[in-house]
Design an enzyme around this catalytic site. Structure first.
Site, PDB file in Angstrom:
ATOM      1  N   PHE B 120       0.842  -1.185   0.000  1.00 40.11           N
ATOM      2  CA  PHE B 120       0.000   0.000   0.000  1.00 40.11           C
ATOM      3  C   PHE B 120       0.877   1.234   0.000  1.00 40.11           C
ATOM      4  O   PHE B 120       2.045   1.170   0.388  1.00 40.11           O
ATOM      5  CB  PHE B 120      -0.896  -0.004   1.247  1.00 40.11           C
ATOM      6  CG  PHE B 120      -2.369   0.089   0.931  1.00 40.11           C
ATOM      7  CD1 PHE B 120      -2.971  -0.831   0.108  1.00 40.11           C
ATOM      8  CD2 PHE B 120      -3.151   1.098   1.480  1.00 40.11           C
ATOM      9  CE1 PHE B 120      -4.327  -0.762  -0.170  1.00 40.11           C
ATOM     10  CE2 PHE B 120      -4.506   1.174   1.210  1.00 40.11           C
ATOM     11  CZ  PHE B 120      -5.104   0.254   0.382  1.00 40.11           C
ATOM     12  N   GLN B 246      -7.952  14.525   4.242  1.00 40.33           N
ATOM     13  CA  GLN B 246      -7.381  13.703   3.186  1.00 40.33           C
ATOM     14  C   GLN B 246      -8.332  13.607   2.005  1.00 40.33           C
ATOM     15  O   GLN B 246      -9.457  13.138   2.151  1.00 40.33           O
ATOM     16  CB  GLN B 246      -7.079  12.303   3.703  1.00 40.33           C
ATOM     17  CG  GLN B 246      -6.474  11.412   2.633  1.00 40.33           C
ATOM     18  CD  GLN B 246      -5.910  10.140   3.218  1.00 40.33           C
ATOM     19  OE1 GLN B 246      -6.645   9.194   3.477  1.00 40.33           O
ATOM     20  NE2 GLN B 246      -4.619  10.120   3.445  1.00 40.33           N
ATOM     21  N   HIS B 248      -8.771  11.530  -0.961  1.00 38.85           N
ATOM     22  CA  HIS B 248      -8.282  10.277  -1.518  1.00 38.85           C
ATOM     23  C   HIS B 248      -8.091  10.497  -3.009  1.00 38.85           C
ATOM     24  O   HIS B 248      -8.972  11.047  -3.671  1.00 38.85           O
ATOM     25  CB  HIS B 248      -9.292   9.162  -1.261  1.00 38.85           C
ATOM     26  CG  HIS B 248      -8.760   7.785  -1.501  1.00 38.85           C
ATOM     27  ND1 HIS B 248      -8.470   7.331  -2.754  1.00 38.85           N
ATOM     28  CD2 HIS B 248      -8.437   6.787  -0.646  1.00 38.85           C
ATOM     29  CE1 HIS B 248      -7.997   6.083  -2.656  1.00 38.85           C
ATOM     30  NE2 HIS B 248      -7.974   5.741  -1.384  1.00 38.85           N
ATOM     31  N   LEU B 262     -15.453   5.666  -3.411  1.00 35.43           N
ATOM     32  CA  LEU B 262     -14.041   5.288  -3.336  1.00 35.43           C
ATOM     33  C   LEU B 262     -13.636   4.184  -4.316  1.00 35.43           C
ATOM     34  O   LEU B 262     -14.353   3.217  -4.517  1.00 35.43           O
ATOM     35  CB  LEU B 262     -13.756   4.807  -1.913  1.00 35.43           C
ATOM     36  CG  LEU B 262     -12.279   4.614  -1.579  1.00 35.43           C
ATOM     37  CD1 LEU B 262     -11.559   5.948  -1.616  1.00 35.43           C
ATOM     38  CD2 LEU B 262     -12.131   3.979  -0.208  1.00 35.43           C
ATOM     39  N   GLU B 265      -7.216   1.964  -2.911  1.00 32.53           N
ATOM     40  CA  GLU B 265      -5.792   2.083  -3.214  1.00 32.53           C
ATOM     41  C   GLU B 265      -5.201   0.730  -3.599  1.00 32.53           C
ATOM     42  O   GLU B 265      -4.158   0.663  -4.246  1.00 32.53           O
ATOM     43  CB  GLU B 265      -5.093   2.633  -1.961  1.00 32.53           C
ATOM     44  CG  GLU B 265      -3.660   3.027  -2.165  1.00 32.53           C
ATOM     45  CD  GLU B 265      -3.131   3.847  -0.987  1.00 32.53           C
ATOM     46  OE1 GLU B 265      -3.899   4.627  -0.399  1.00 32.53           O
ATOM     47  OE2 GLU B 265      -1.950   3.701  -0.662  1.00 32.53           O
ATOM     48  N   ARG B 321      -1.012   9.394  -0.118  1.00 28.37           N
ATOM     49  CA  ARG B 321      -2.220   9.840  -0.808  1.00 28.37           C
ATOM     50  C   ARG B 321      -2.231  11.335  -1.136  1.00 28.37           C
ATOM     51  O   ARG B 321      -2.744  11.742  -2.173  1.00 28.37           O
ATOM     52  CB  ARG B 321      -3.444   9.510   0.049  1.00 28.37           C
ATOM     53  CG  ARG B 321      -3.732   8.039   0.062  1.00 28.37           C
ATOM     54  CD  ARG B 321      -4.850   7.708   1.017  1.00 28.37           C
ATOM     55  NE  ARG B 321      -5.175   6.290   0.927  1.00 28.37           N
ATOM     56  CZ  ARG B 321      -6.039   5.676   1.711  1.00 28.37           C
ATOM     57  NH1 ARG B 321      -6.666   6.349   2.652  1.00 28.37           N
ATOM     58  NH2 ARG B 321      -6.273   4.394   1.570  1.00 28.37           N
ATOM     59  N   HIS B 387     -12.099  12.183   1.856  1.00 28.54           N
ATOM     60  CA  HIS B 387     -12.123  10.811   2.343  1.00 28.54           C
ATOM     61  C   HIS B 387     -11.986  10.700   3.857  1.00 28.54           C
ATOM     62  O   HIS B 387     -12.643   9.894   4.488  1.00 28.54           O
ATOM     63  CB  HIS B 387     -10.983  10.059   1.664  1.00 28.54           C
ATOM     64  CG  HIS B 387     -10.919   8.595   1.991  1.00 28.54           C
ATOM     65  ND1 HIS B 387     -11.990   7.766   1.820  1.00 28.54           N
ATOM     66  CD2 HIS B 387      -9.908   7.835   2.474  1.00 28.54           C
ATOM     67  CE1 HIS B 387     -11.641   6.531   2.179  1.00 28.54           C
ATOM     68  NE2 HIS B 387     -10.399   6.559   2.601  1.00 28.54           N
ATOM     69  N   ARG B 423      -2.763  10.700   6.519  1.00 27.68           N
ATOM     70  CA  ARG B 423      -2.813   9.315   6.965  1.00 27.68           C
ATOM     71  C   ARG B 423      -2.409   8.376   5.834  1.00 27.68           C
ATOM     72  O   ARG B 423      -2.802   8.570   4.689  1.00 27.68           O
ATOM     73  CB  ARG B 423      -4.244   8.976   7.403  1.00 27.68           C
ATOM     74  CG  ARG B 423      -4.456   7.515   7.725  1.00 27.68           C
ATOM     75  CD  ARG B 423      -5.841   7.221   8.251  1.00 27.68           C
ATOM     76  NE  ARG B 423      -6.894   7.327   7.265  1.00 27.68           N
ATOM     77  CZ  ARG B 423      -7.169   6.409   6.334  1.00 27.68           C
ATOM     78  NH1 ARG B 423      -6.430   5.311   6.241  1.00 27.68           N
ATOM     79  NH2 ARG B 423      -8.152   6.586   5.486  1.00 27.68           N
TER      80      ARG B 423
END
Lengths: 252, 626
Positions: B120, B246, B248, B262, B265, B321, B387, B423
């Protein structure tokens, strides 16, 4: 391009109600939940509808659309004809609270009655070893988003309120199968419990539950029929029957 | 009519991952617990989490350990994280994942039969425990079923399954109550009937998640209205660093009705590449200096990394991100985006169709059914979507106790500090397990030492009047239109790229909407009335938006989830500053507070040359706080 569509919405509560016709705009790519929200924001501020994720992942916006149990967030407006009226009504198998919202507490009661997972006593955290192929059977059932469409469509309770007491419904019979197929579960009596306490025998495999499942889980073929076969194994195999009497074994 | 009253030891507001984990902890310690959720039980936004839960179990690459995870988390947050939260999180995540397995969770497996872990963004090694791309659902279901197990145990012992832990579903809390400066309970109403409820409890755990619905394009469900943030502010707690949101990088952009939903990722983790309309794999142009030694600057090396991670640098699609979101934003602004304002994300050329369907089943499903796109054959169109909020309730790291309000705890997305300015993907699910448990433990310790304070009649009266007020107004404002206006303001003026003048405009506009919101009128009765529900959600969103806009205006630099057009680039002096929001009954006030410095043992986990990129020379010279 935006166009006008005809929507017929059931409005009312447990005492009284009926279908109301509205005309509302729909844009390209919109789903039924989008147009219900537009009605709510512009014409009926107090129209009750449950929803959460609007992405088919939480299973909140269950309702009946032209008589079929579906998720409103996964039903494209474009899947209906230009002139067709889209009729939305609350789930039929559960008591109405208001408009499109029903009392689904039956399902939560059933969830509490299914005996919980029983891990091996000796296994320390992090020590579990399972093959991917062995976890996949139960993983299919754990995809369930608890939309309760299968519970709504199942004729065992849809038309027979009196069966609710002794029938857990496809979702929770599948939960029992999931635990029975769990590679590490230690409880050996799930098959009998499914049959004797949760009404597995009521199911006559018409596969209505599988048809309405938005997660495309093969509830009947992969959970309920194998569970029935396991029950038959335990109950009607004369050698096992004799064995269980002689050695007083539980379950198998 | 008599008021419905309940007494508990611990009241948990929110039934997502953090709330359920806190409830389990408190019940297992013998306390009586109430869990309150706005939706049905099991529908919380945690079910939307797709990719996985980050924990350095080292099942796939045994070089991984808590120190590597800690370093990655601090880098991802651009060193604005509370070091102690990042430390606890990195150390305790593996135990929290293994514990879920003991409770019945079925994660995907490695060949050796261990829990599989996937790559990730921002994580040095494959670290995310996962179940396909529906990991959040597995977490929620496992904890929901754990709670049933505890209820069955209580049932065997007392004859009443709900004697020790009870779920109050579809109930909104409108006030957290205090007497003599300490928590005494909470007040709210059943969404179904509109009838009011009083909970008396010495400890309240807030676990209400995020604020996404403040924005127009968001991956969040309707529940993400910042309730806990606002309840905490009104109860006298602080919010920390609310400027950091954030976006995304990959939300759906077409058709309009799915905009913002969404796209996990994991698509990039599994080898998906981002291209613009010229067919250029543009991320190579956007690798910031601080990450140059960790990310490949050419396609050949980036592609080799999927086969050999020890000898190649990672593909830049897997940058944190904030970097990827800004890059996509720049490409679209430069005219290299699709007609719908997105870029292309393609995994079809990397993996065979059946592997995509197996590893990314819900993505396949989502695009096929909602957009008519088959991701095994064609690229997806994606763009940034609001997000996650990094900011949140200021807490004591070890106990999750809200600073300044005895008896109040906060965990999960609603708590601040853990993720700094950005994050990392996968750190949210592990965060809610680690700090959900710690909030439960914190509440247990508190309840042992503090008895319940009865709620006064005056407090009940005030809370009840507030709920009735919108029904008594005639011809006032419509909550749906005010919500839409607020979303326009935040989207246009407090979005992914910000400037001082626009932020000041936003602050004025939010204040104006808030003034009008005091006059919201509700049509219809109390029974399951969404217009009535939104009136209260709106009030919460307005406070959150005010806190975000004011904090964003104050921070004159760009860092993580806060990008200023007029102050591009990080400024190491600003790294030492947290923004603290408090509420004086009228408005949100924001002040600067020094960030607690890292102790030597954590400082020494980093190469000093890396720290020089983030810290002032004086800080580096000091070498840790002890």
């Amino acid at each position: 391009m935006a166009r006008s569509i005809k929507l017929r919405i059931w409005r009312g509560d447990s005492t009284d109600g009926g279908l109301k016709d509205v005309v509302v705009e729909a844009n390209e790519g919109e789903v039924v939940l989008d147009v219900i929200h537009r009605v709510q924001a512009t014409q009926m501020g107090d129209l009750a509808v449950r929803w959460n994720c609007k992405a088919g992942k939480c299973g909140s916006c269950s309702m009946e659309i032209n008589g079929k149990p579906r998720l409103a967030c996964m039903t494209q407006v474009a899947s209906f004809g230009e002139e067709e009226t889209i009729t939305v009504t609350p789930l039929r198998a559960f008591p109405i609270i208001k408009d499109l919202v029903t009392d689904v507490s039956f399902n939560y009661k059933k969830a509490m009655e299914i005996p919980a997972y029983e891990p091996p006593a000796e296994l320390a955290p992090g020590e579990a070893r399972m093959e991917q192929i062995d976890v996949e059977r139960s993983q299919e059932f754990r995809k369930c988003i608890e939309c309760f469409l299968c519970q709504d469509v199942c004729h065992v309770v849809r038309d027979h309120e009196e069966n609710k007491k002794s029938f857990a419904g496809p979702r929770f019979l599948m939960r029992m199968a999931e635990l029975d197929f769990h590679p590490l579960d230690q409880r050996k009596t799930r098959k009998q419990e499914a049959q004797e306490q949760h009404g597995l025998g009521f199911c006559n495999i018409t596969k209505c539950c599988t048809e309405v499942c938005p997660e495309h889980i093969k509830i009947t073929d992969n959970a309920l029929i194998p569970m029935k076969e396991r029950v038959a194994d335990v109950k009607y195999d004369p050698v096992r029957w004799l064995g269980s009497k002689i050695r007083k074994r539980e379950g198998l | 009519m008599t008021l419905e009253r309940h007494k508990y030891d611990v009241l948990v507001i929110g039934a997502g991952g953090a709330g359920l984990r806190a409830a389990v902890e408190a019940r297992e310690s013998g306390l009586r617990v109430a869990i309150i959720c706005k939706s049905l039980f099991g529908k919380a936004h945690t079910v939307m989490a797709e990719g996985g839960a980050a924990a350095s179990m080292g099942n796939v690459n045994d070089n991984d350990n808590w120190m590597v995870h800690f370093r990655d988390t601090m880098r991802g947050g651009k060193f604005l994280n509370h070091f102690r939260m990042a430390e606890l999180h990195a150390k305790e995540s593996p135990d929290r994942i293994w514990e879920l397995e003991v409770w019945g969770a079925l994660f995907d497996r490695t060949k050796e039969g261990k829990i599989s872990q996937r790559n990730f963004g921002g994580h040095e090694y494959p670290r995310l425990a996962h179940v396909g791309d529906r990991t959040g659902l597995e977490l929620i279901r496992t904890m929901q079923q754990k709670i049933v197990q505890l209820q069955q145990k209580d049932g065997r012992e007392t004859g009443d399954m709900e004697s020790g832990i009870k779920v109050f579903a579809e109930l909104t809390i409108t006030d957290i109550l205090k007497e003599n400066g300490k928590i005494s309970g909470a007040y709210g109403y059943w969404r179904e009937s509109g009838e009011e409820v009083l909970f008396e409890a010495p400890a309240v755990v807030i676990a209400t998640g995020g604020v996404g619905k403040t924005f127009k394009i968001t991956s969040n469900s309707w529940e993400g209205t910042g309730d806990g943030h606002a309840l905490a502010l009104k109860a006298g707690a602080n919010l920390v660093d609310m400027e950091f949101l954030q976006f995304h990088p990959t939300g759906m952009v077409w058709p309009p009705s799915v905009r913002g939903i969404l796209v996990t990722e994991s698509v990039r983790g599994e080898g998906g590449v981002l291209t613009n309309t010229n067919g250029e794999r543009f991320m190579f142009k956007y690798i910031p200096d601080v990450f140059k030694d960790k990310y490949a600057d050419n396609e050949a090396e980036a592609d080799r990394w999927y086969e050999d991670q020890d000898n190649n640098r990672r593909p830049p699609e897997l940058l944190p991100r904030d970097e990827v979101a800004r890059a996509i934003n720049s490409e679209v602004k430069a005219g290299r985006g699709t007609e719908h304002g997105g870029v292309f994300l393609d995994v079809s050329k990397r993996l065979p169709a059946e592997v995509i369907k197996k590893r990314l089943p819900s993505m396949w499903h989502q695009f096929y059914e909602l957009a008519g796109v088959d991701i095994t054959k064609e690229p997806m169109e994606v763009g940034p979507t609001c997000h996650y909020v990094m900011g949140g309730v200021e807490v004591e790291p070890d106990t999750a106790a809200a600073v300044g309000v005895p008896g109040l705890f906060a965990a999960g997305e609603v708590a601040g500090g853990m993720h700094g300015s950005n994050r990392l993907g996968g750190n949210s699910l592990s965060d809610l397990l680690v700090f959900g448990r710690r909030a439960g433990m914190g509440a247990v310790e508190y309840v042992k030492k503090n008895t319940a304070t009865p709620v006064s009649d005056a407090a009940i009266k005030a809370a009840a009047e507030k709920i009735q007020a919108p029904f008594d107004r005639q011809g006032g404002e419509n909550s749906y239109s005010l919500h839409a206006e607020l979303q326009e303001v935040t989207h246009n003026l407090v979005g992914i790229i910000r400037t001082g003048s626009e932020l000041k405009e936003a602050i004025a506009k939010i204040a104006e909407i808030r003034k009008r919101s005091a006059n919201v009128a509700v049509a219809g009765g109390r029974k399951f009335n969404p217009g009535f529900h939104l009136a209260f959600d709106l009030d919460n969103m307005l406070l959150v938006a005010e806190s975000t806009a004011k904090s964003a205006d104050a921070r004159e630099e760009s860092r993580g989830g806060h990008t200023r057009d007029d102050f591009p680039g990080m400024n190491n002096k600003w790294r030492q500053v947290n923004h603290i929001s408090s509420f004086d009954g009228e408005k949100v006030n924001v002040r600067a507070q020094s960030l607690p410095p890292m102790p030597k043992e954590l400082f020494d986990l980093f190469d000093v040359h890396e720290l020089e990129k983030y810290m002032t020379p004086e800080e580096v010279a000091k070498g840790g706080s002890n």
